[in-house]
Write a protein that holds these residues in place. Structure first.
Motif, short mmCIF file in Angstrom:
data_model
loop_
_atom_site.label_atom_id
_atom_site.label_comp_id
_atom_site.label_asym_id
_atom_site.label_seq_id
_atom_site.Cartn_x
_atom_site.Cartn_y
_atom_site.Cartn_z
N LEU A 434 5.68 5.02 3.38
CA LEU A 434 5.25 6.41 3.18
C LEU A 434 6.05 7.39 4.03
CD1 LEU A 434 1.40 5.82 2.89
CD2 LEU A 434 2.94 6.62 1.08
N THR A 486 1.70 5.29 -5.96
CA THR A 486 0.69 4.38 -5.44
C THR A 486 0.38 3.27 -6.44
OG1 THR A 486 -0.27 6.21 -4.17
CG2 THR A 486 -1.61 4.22 -4.41
N ILE A 496 0.70 -0.96 1.33
CA ILE A 496 0.85 0.32 2.02
C ILE A 496 -0.48 0.78 2.63
CG2 ILE A 496 2.84 1.08 0.68
CD1 ILE A 496 0.94 2.83 -0.99
N ARG A 502 -3.46 5.35 4.26
CA ARG A 502 -2.34 6.02 3.59
C ARG A 502 -2.33 7.51 3.91
NH1 ARG A 502 -4.06 2.72 -0.77
NH2 ARG A 502 -4.85 4.52 -1.92
#
Length: 542
Positions: A434, A486, A496, A502
């Motif tokens: 990310l 995603t 993730i 996240r």
């Protein structure tokens, strides 16, 4: 060295009675080159990255020969030491030419060798040198153990040299286009390690067969006196393209802002979405579709797919430890906090010293930054690795719209060197995927506001209304990207983290990136400091 002194020295050639091949063994020559000539030359080069610092001295770390059939060129590895107590290393290949009409704008030193007068120039200006490097890569042995190591991909075969030319204006490197089909990038600033661009390019395209980055074709590496592998050149396939995604986005966004008047958009009636909400295009409200149009949103979705695919590939290695995924740990947390706190304090000092350059909303946001500096510092230190379950992988590291090529219906990702301010080791630290997403989101934010700044006279709206439209637009672009990204990475089992994790990482990385950007803007274009300051305000007030 003064301009006058430079001219005088250029008019008085250095005389050398030996042969060209022995030139760098001559102490008088190297003394003149390093102490009287190179500083003036290097300061004028676009690829030189130390213009903001004062040079203390220049050393010749070492040199090597590139030669074939009587052609001899030297590759210089230069160490530039600065008064501020740090140093850079640069690669400079040199050649001797006698044609007085050649390379007038890129001469390093006038010289007379055994009575023959000429000039030492950057060898990349010579087609003969460019051809030699091309042919050396093409003819590379499978296991090269020499000092200058050439490597070629298995796909780089059945090729003959036809032509070469400079790609165009670049900042940190020099790229040559061969046969209108290949690009060889000479790295100017070099590091005592393999360049991440070389590592990532080779891993993605040659080992993992990721198609949306220029295909790796070959490279040149030097084994230095400390037995360290130093990358000096990377060859890739040329991707026919319509330019980079930054220019593409500016054109698209200009049309979106023009639509505010064309379609009589009422911003106050426009539905909004929360930061980090995930949307599929069919979930975007009709008012936004009518204003923005389906094409831009489709492109954002496609870019999310390619970004996710890149990360999935980077997270798929389980043998090469340079690329195997890692979990978060205490060592990473200490590294991250130390790095960010140092950067934050540096930017804090810059803002305090340069408030006089700001006005309007930028000044208000800078004051908010100073007022909430304790909160921002707390956000940075509030990183607790024990609460994070996701994985860290090798990432792009400097992911923005300018690093993405646009083709007729797709995107290609390039330039994996990492953040210019980071050390070579920091660029290779495994990060949450990310981090790249946050870098791209900051680039979206920049593109939107750059459109407003560059075209405000074309829009029949107040600045306040344009900024309101900018934030609405930004929230939808990021939501559409996140919805697709995603889904893609989770379907491929790239970890993730859970949803709140996240969001935390995205906020953290967005804050890091925006703080990083402040320094450049206040030093180079204060009017644009509003963009990272607005990004910081969005995060700390969310």
């Amino acid at each position: 060295m003064s301009e006058k002194a430079t001219e005088t020295k250029l008019q008085s050639p250095f005389e050398f009675n030996g042969i060209w091949e022995d030139l760098l063994d001559d102490k008088d020559f190297t003394q003149v080159l390093l102490s009287e000539v190179l500083e003036d030359y290097i300061l004028k080069q676009r690829w030189y990255g130390g213009k903001a610092s004062k040079i203390k001295y220049i050393e010749l770390s070492e040199y090597f020969r590139i030669q074939q059939h009587g052609e001899v060129y030297f590759g210089l590895l230069l160490e530039i030491d600065f008064v501020e107590a740090f140093y850079h290393h640069y690669f400079l290949p040199i050649a001797f030419v006698t044609d007085v009409s050649f390379a007038k704008s890129d001469r390093i030193l006038p010289i007379k060798i055994q009575g023959q007068q000429g000039y030492i120039i950057d060898a990349i200006n010579l087609e003969a040198f460019r051809k030699l490097v091309f042919e050396r890569i093409l003819g590379a042995a499978p296991f090269d153990r020499t000092k200058v190591q050439y490597h070629r991909s298995e796909s780089f075969t059945d090729v003959v040299y036809e032509s070469s030319r400079f790609m165009g204006l670049e900042q940190s490197n020099t790229s040559i286009i061969y046969n209108d089909r290949y690009v060889l990038k000479f790295f100017r600033r070099i590091f005592a390690d393999k360049n991440p661009d070389y590592e990532m390019s080779r891993f993605l395209s040659e080992i993992k067969d990721f198609h949306n980055t220029p295909a790796y074709q070959g490279s040149v590496n030097i084994i230095d006196s400390d037995h360290v592998n130093v990358t000096i050149a990377l060859m890739q396939k040329l991707v026919p393209n319509q330019g980079d995604a930054w220019d593409y986005m500016l054109k698209e966004l200009h049309e979106v802002f023009l639509n505010l008047d064309r379609k009589n958009i009422t911003l106050d009636a426009m539905p909004t979405v929360d930061m980090f909400e995930r949307l599929q295009i069919n979930e975007v409200c009709s008012e936004i579709i009518d204003w923005v149009g389906p094409n831009l949103l489709s492109k954002i979705r496609q870019l999310a797919v390619r970004t996710a695919e890149m990360h999935i590939v980077l997270g798929s290695e389980f043998e090469d430890t340079a690329f195997t995924p890692n979990h978060f740990n205490g060592d990473y947390e200490v590294w991250l906090k130390n790095r960010l706190l140092y950067q934050f304090q540096n930017r804090l000092n810059i803002i305090e010293n340069q408030m006089h350059k700001l006005d309007g909303m930028a000044l208000d946001l800078a004051r908010e930054f100073l007022e909430k500096k304790t909160l921002i510092r707390k956000r940075i230190t509030n990183f607790d690795w024990t609460k994070l379950k996701g994985e860290r992988i090798r990432v792009h590291g400097d992911y923005h719209l300018g690093q993405i090529l646009v083709t007729s219906d797709d995107f290609y990702i390039l330039d994996f060197e990492g953040e210019p301010e980071s050390t070579i080791r920091d660029r290779k630290v495994k990060q949450p995927p990310l981090k790249d997403v946050a870098g791209l989101f900051r680039s979206f934010h920049y593109a939107i506001y750059a459109t407003v700044f560059n075209n405000a006279e074309d829009y029949n709206k107040s600045q306040e209304e344009l900024f309101q439209a900018a934030e609405i637009l930004y929230s939808y672009l990021t939501s559409v990207f996140l919805g697709t990204y995603t889904d893609q990475v989770q379907d491929a089992n790239l970890n993730i983290g859970y949803n709140q994790e996240r969001i935390f990482i995205l906020k953290y990385c967005l804050l890091e990136k925006a703080v990083y950007e402040i320094g450049y803007e206040l030093n180079s274009r204060p009017r644009w400091a509003l963009i990272p300051l607005k990004g910081i305000s969005n995060i700390i007030n969310h």
